[in-house]
Design a protein around this motif. Sequence first.
Motif, mmCIF file in Angstrom:
data_model
loop_
_atom_site.group_PDB
_atom_site.id
_atom_site.type_symbol
_atom_site.label_atom_id
_atom_site.label_comp_id
_atom_site.label_asym_id
_atom_site.label_seq_id
_atom_site.Cartn_x
_atom_site.Cartn_y
_atom_site.Cartn_z
ATOM 1 N N ARG A 88 0.816 -1.203 0.000
ATOM 2 C CA ARG A 88 0.000 0.000 0.000
ATOM 3 C C ARG A 88 0.858 1.266 0.000
ATOM 4 O O ARG A 88 0.535 2.254 -0.673
ATOM 5 C CB ARG A 88 -0.919 -0.018 1.219
ATOM 6 C CG ARG A 88 -1.768 1.230 1.393
ATOM 7 C CD ARG A 88 -2.605 1.114 2.651
ATOM 8 N NE ARG A 88 -3.393 2.314 2.860
ATOM 9 C CZ ARG A 88 -2.918 3.424 3.425
ATOM 10 N NH1 ARG A 88 -1.654 3.472 3.828
ATOM 11 N NH2 ARG A 88 -3.700 4.476 3.580
ATOM 12 N N ASP A 89 1.971 1.277 0.746
ATOM 13 C CA ASP A 89 2.788 2.482 0.864
ATOM 14 C C ASP A 89 3.347 2.915 -0.487
ATOM 15 O O ASP A 89 3.382 4.112 -0.810
ATOM 16 C CB ASP A 89 3.939 2.261 1.850
ATOM 17 C CG ASP A 89 3.450 2.184 3.289
ATOM 18 O OD1 ASP A 89 2.295 2.610 3.540
ATOM 19 O OD2 ASP A 89 4.210 1.692 4.150
ATOM 20 N N LYS A 91 2.029 2.334 -3.429
ATOM 21 C CA LYS A 91 0.924 2.874 -4.222
ATOM 22 C C LYS A 91 0.600 4.297 -3.785
ATOM 23 O O LYS A 91 0.468 5.197 -4.609
ATOM 24 C CB LYS A 91 -0.310 1.996 -4.083
ATOM 25 C CG LYS A 91 -1.529 2.542 -4.812
ATOM 26 C CD LYS A 91 -2.790 1.734 -4.522
ATOM 27 C CE LYS A 91 -2.755 0.392 -5.201
ATOM 28 N NZ LYS A 91 -4.051 -0.323 -5.088
ATOM 29 N N MET A 92 0.478 4.540 -2.475
ATOM 30 C CA MET A 92 0.118 5.866 -1.995
ATOM 31 C C MET A 92 1.201 6.887 -2.322
ATOM 32 O O MET A 92 0.898 8.022 -2.674
ATOM 33 C CB MET A 92 -0.125 5.829 -0.480
ATOM 34 C CG MET A 92 -1.364 5.049 -0.068
ATOM 35 S SD MET A 92 -2.861 5.596 -0.940
ATOM 36 C CE MET A 92 -2.908 7.323 -0.462
ATOM 37 N N TRP A 167 -19.003 5.504 3.623
ATOM 38 C CA TRP A 167 -18.038 6.200 2.765
ATOM 39 C C TRP A 167 -17.816 7.618 3.273
ATOM 40 O O TRP A 167 -16.689 8.102 3.367
ATOM 41 C CB TRP A 167 -18.551 6.254 1.328
ATOM 42 C CG TRP A 167 -18.505 4.958 0.580
ATOM 43 C CD1 TRP A 167 -18.051 3.751 1.028
ATOM 44 C CD2 TRP A 167 -18.939 4.746 -0.765
ATOM 45 N NE1 TRP A 167 -18.183 2.802 0.043
ATOM 46 C CE2 TRP A 167 -18.711 3.374 -1.069
ATOM 47 C CE3 TRP A 167 -19.499 5.558 -1.741
ATOM 48 C CZ2 TRP A 167 -19.037 2.828 -2.313
ATOM 49 C CZ3 TRP A 167 -19.823 5.020 -2.987
ATOM 50 C CH2 TRP A 167 -19.589 3.665 -3.258
ATOM 51 N N ARG A 174 -10.462 13.220 5.879
ATOM 52 C CA ARG A 174 -9.388 13.277 4.884
ATOM 53 C C ARG A 174 -9.622 14.281 3.779
ATOM 54 O O ARG A 174 -8.734 14.538 2.974
ATOM 55 C CB ARG A 174 -9.192 11.881 4.272
ATOM 56 C CG ARG A 174 -8.783 10.820 5.283
ATOM 57 C CD ARG A 174 -8.782 9.432 4.680
ATOM 58 N NE ARG A 174 -8.179 8.459 5.572
ATOM 59 C CZ ARG A 174 -8.832 7.814 6.536
ATOM 60 N NH1 ARG A 174 -10.145 8.049 6.703
ATOM 61 N NH2 ARG A 174 -8.204 6.955 7.321
ATOM 62 N N ARG A 236 -14.079 -6.466 -6.044
ATOM 63 C CA ARG A 236 -12.662 -6.824 -6.083
ATOM 64 C C ARG A 236 -12.317 -7.639 -7.333
ATOM 65 O O ARG A 236 -13.016 -8.585 -7.690
ATOM 66 C CB ARG A 236 -12.321 -7.639 -4.826
ATOM 67 C CG ARG A 236 -10.845 -7.955 -4.681
ATOM 68 C CD ARG A 236 -10.609 -8.735 -3.386
ATOM 69 N NE ARG A 236 -9.192 -8.986 -3.177
ATOM 70 C CZ ARG A 236 -8.371 -8.136 -2.563
ATOM 71 N NH1 ARG A 236 -8.841 -6.986 -2.105
ATOM 72 N NH2 ARG A 236 -7.099 -8.427 -2.396
ATOM 73 N N ASP A 256 -13.301 -2.660 -4.393
ATOM 74 C CA ASP A 256 -13.582 -3.010 -2.999
ATOM 75 C C ASP A 256 -12.557 -4.040 -2.522
ATOM 76 O O ASP A 256 -12.082 -4.866 -3.326
ATOM 77 C CB ASP A 256 -14.997 -3.603 -2.887
ATOM 78 C CG ASP A 256 -16.062 -2.525 -2.774
ATOM 79 O OD1 ASP A 256 -15.762 -1.470 -2.191
ATOM 80 O OD2 ASP A 256 -17.174 -2.737 -3.271
ATOM 81 N N ILE A 258 -12.659 -0.652 -0.172
ATOM 82 C CA ILE A 258 -12.104 0.673 -0.404
ATOM 83 C C ILE A 258 -11.111 1.046 0.694
ATOM 84 O O ILE A 258 -11.373 0.870 1.876
ATOM 85 C CB ILE A 258 -13.235 1.717 -0.458
ATOM 86 C CG1 ILE A 258 -14.082 1.519 -1.710
ATOM 87 C CG2 ILE A 258 -12.679 3.123 -0.427
ATOM 88 C CD1 ILE A 258 -15.283 2.432 -1.767
ATOM 89 N N ASP A 259 -9.969 1.579 0.270
ATOM 90 C CA ASP A 259 -9.018 2.207 1.192
ATOM 91 C C ASP A 259 -9.395 3.693 1.248
ATOM 92 O O ASP A 259 -9.248 4.405 0.249
ATOM 93 C CB ASP A 259 -7.598 2.032 0.667
ATOM 94 C CG ASP A 259 -6.545 2.654 1.564
ATOM 95 O OD1 ASP A 259 -6.873 3.625 2.289
ATOM 96 O OD2 ASP A 259 -5.392 2.204 1.536
ATOM 97 N N GLU A 261 -8.049 6.373 2.428
ATOM 98 C CA GLU A 261 -6.988 7.326 2.088
ATOM 99 C C GLU A 261 -6.739 7.347 0.579
ATOM 100 O O GLU A 261 -6.573 8.412 -0.029
ATOM 101 C CB GLU A 261 -5.707 6.984 2.832
ATOM 102 C CG GLU A 261 -4.613 8.034 2.643
ATOM 103 C CD GLU A 261 -3.374 7.761 3.473
ATOM 104 O OE1 GLU A 261 -2.390 8.491 3.318
ATOM 105 O OE2 GLU A 261 -3.404 6.796 4.281
ATOM 106 N N GLU A 262 -6.730 6.166 -0.033
ATOM 107 C CA GLU A 262 -6.541 6.107 -1.479
ATOM 108 C C GLU A 262 -7.717 6.756 -2.206
ATOM 109 O O GLU A 262 -7.522 7.518 -3.174
ATOM 110 C CB GLU A 262 -6.387 4.654 -1.941
ATOM 111 C CG GLU A 262 -6.167 4.535 -3.449
ATOM 112 C CD GLU A 262 -6.044 3.096 -3.923
ATOM 113 O OE1 GLU A 262 -6.058 2.892 -5.157
ATOM 114 O OE2 GLU A 262 -5.945 2.185 -3.069
#
Length: 455
Positions: A88-89, A91-92, A167, A174, A236, A256, A258-259, A261-262
């Motif tokens: 994940r890191d 990607k972000m 959601w 954020r 997904r 799905d 869902i993150d 933050e992303e």
Amino acid sequence: MTGRILVVDDVATNRIVMKVKLAAACYSVLQADCGQAALRLAKSEQPDLILLDVMMPDISGVSVCEQLKSDPDTADIPVILVTALADRDSKMQGLLHGADDFLSKPVDEVTLLARVRSLLRAHEIQRELRLREDSYAGLGFAEPAPAYEMPGKVALVAPDAVTGLAWKRALAPRLSEHLIVMPRERVLQARDTGSAPDVFVIAADLTMRNEGLRLLSDLRSRPATRHAAALTVLPRNDRERGAVALDLGAGDILYDPIDPEELAVRIQTQLRRKRQSDRLRATVEAGLELAVTDSLTGLHNRRFALKRLDRMLQEPGRGVAVMMLDLDHFKAVNDRHGHAAGDAVLSSVAKRLRAVLRPQDLLARLGGEEFLVALQDTDAAAALHCAERLREAIGGSPIGIDGPARAIAVTMSVGLTITEQSGDPAEQLIQKADMALYGSKSDGRNLVTLSASAA
């Protein structure tokens, strides 16, 4: 070829495989084997899109992306980061540094080509708008971006109210944007762009399977929401429908679960792009308007008037009345009161004429103190009555300049011709009206004269 794509990867085999896939879809492919080469080629070749590996020996793909986005020459080029890392890191970091998407190896061909089509389509629209904006900027028409922008409006269209509220709660810490949980039946109710959300987040499946995709297609077909950004949420690994969503006009897709933050970062990216496109579009529209508008009076100019009159002559109706209007002894106004006062008189004359006419009537300034009026679906009696009202609107009372203490009396002569849409071109009708105007001037001014051919 439909687009040039720069493939950046330090492994030759990976570059070749990617080139084969893209060339089969008729894309032209450039190649770079390291970050420095990618930066050089991006600046010199200006590709339409960059596929950028994250792990490279000299500079990481994330750093290359950051440098590309900070350089005005390459900032608008879409970037897709490609990596074997699935954490994940990574990607972000890529998304936060300006990447438009993040694909994991092995890259699914359907998803890749759908992403490429979507980003190239958006990039081409941006480039066309940018070229037009640059043309108008050279003429002084462009406006700077606002220093402060109001929060955007983000509509969350979930399968049910519970999911929509979840959601919203996840996004609220954020995002500073205005978040609205919107049921499917309200999505298409916006009547203009001012009331429509800036970004839609839509689940692919609402009350029925694919209902969200059909809703996305509807949004793209309606003027109020055509330019809104859209992000589609899919089950997904549903890559096939992800490709469909992108082809239907989604600016981005997410799977799905869902993150939050992303999702927040992707919403901000879509909102930023939408605002940029809105500014470019507004500049282009303003430039087009200025191209057909007289800057002093706000009326249409000769270029527009001739085109509009030609269209009026092709439409059914009783006939078209064409008038040439000219202020009498206007040179004396400029000589006696100065050109600033003369400009104020012309501006006031335009307002008085517009007040007499119907919204559908044509009113234009041809130059100097000459104006053109055209009335559609009219006859000689009605046209003569209108011409007399226009003449009286100007000569009936003085025009105040710098307040009521200073007023200038002016009169206006009118030449009128009528056509039953027999095929006469616009220029010929204007010449007939001009001949009648000459008759009004010769007979003493402040008169309306109907051309002999129309009498």
